[in-house]
Motif scaffolding. Structure first.
Motif: not given
Length: 225
Positions: A140-168
């Motif tokens: 969330k708060n990790v930066k790349a060397e250019n000061g932008e968020p590390l994940v910016k313009d990177k292909k990523v995945t993680g726990f989905t909103n619908t999966e979070e809904e499923a576990v309430q």
């Protein structure tokens, strides 16, 4: 080959009065997959000592071959009960870092300064950094060397909103992993809920959910070979 595993120290599930922590399967599967390939694994948490297990990951229907092995493994139990202190870990001592999930990381690893600095150091050194399920919260708060968020313009995945809904727990968690990755400029993609899915972009590996933990570990290992 030396890999650092980083687990959460956080065990309170918001204001629900319930407990959380790390998800056993997301630790056990990668741990044994790598351990059985003679990888040297060190486990650290922000506070050190005993890493909290999410009780939801310790029910009968969540058991796998690896979680059963973990429960019978005295050496692994000792590792989990006596984790290293994250601030004392030197990235130079490791070839890669891996973050298992569980809801805990949403609260502590998402803003832990030692974790943020550690990931940034690994990334700068072009070493593999792997995350599964809720663990991308640590980005969330990790930066790349250019000061932008590390994940910016990177292909990523993680726990989905619908999966979070499923576990309430949509209203309980401090933020949703999928939303955060998108807000930070990540090119987010996913498979169906609870399906195995992991994605690699450069030295960054992310997995969608507990079913994806082994795939992330495998990709991490292949990157190091």
């Amino acid at each position: 080959m030396k890999i650092l595993f980083v687990l959460t120290s956080h065990d309170e599930l918001g204001n629900t009065g319930n407990k959380t922590g790390f998800w056993i399967e997301e630790f056990a599967n990668p741990y044994y997959k790598l351990l059985d390939k003679n990888v040297d694994i060190t486990v650290a948490t922000p506070k050190g000592g005993k890493a909290p297990i999410d009780p939801s990951s310790d029910t009968e229907d969540t058991q796998t071959e690896d979680t059963v092995r973990f429960k019978k493994d005295d050496a692994a139990q000792k590792v989990i009960n006596n984790t290293e202190v994250l601030s004392k870990m030197n990235p130079k001592d490791f070839d890669a870092v891996f973050y298992p999930g569980g809801h805990g990381p949403l609260w502590d690893l998402s803003k832990d300064e030692d974790s943020i600095k550690l990931i940034e150091t690994f990334n700068k050194a072009k070493k593999p950094i792997g995350f599964v399920c809720h663990a991308p919260a640590a980005l969330k708060n990790v930066k790349a060397e250019n000061g932008e968020p590390l994940v910016k313009d990177k292909k990523v995945t993680g726990f989905t909103n619908t999966e979070e809904e499923a576990v309430q727990l949509t209203e309980v968690v401090p933020f949703l992993v999928e939303d955060m990755l998108k807000e930070n400029g990540g090119i987010y993609s996913k498979a169906g809920d609870w399906e195995e899915y992991a994605i690699v972009d450069g030295n960054l590996i992310t997995g969608q959910n507990p079913a994806s933990s082994g795939m992330v570990a495998q990709k991490l290992f292949e990157m190091l070979k």
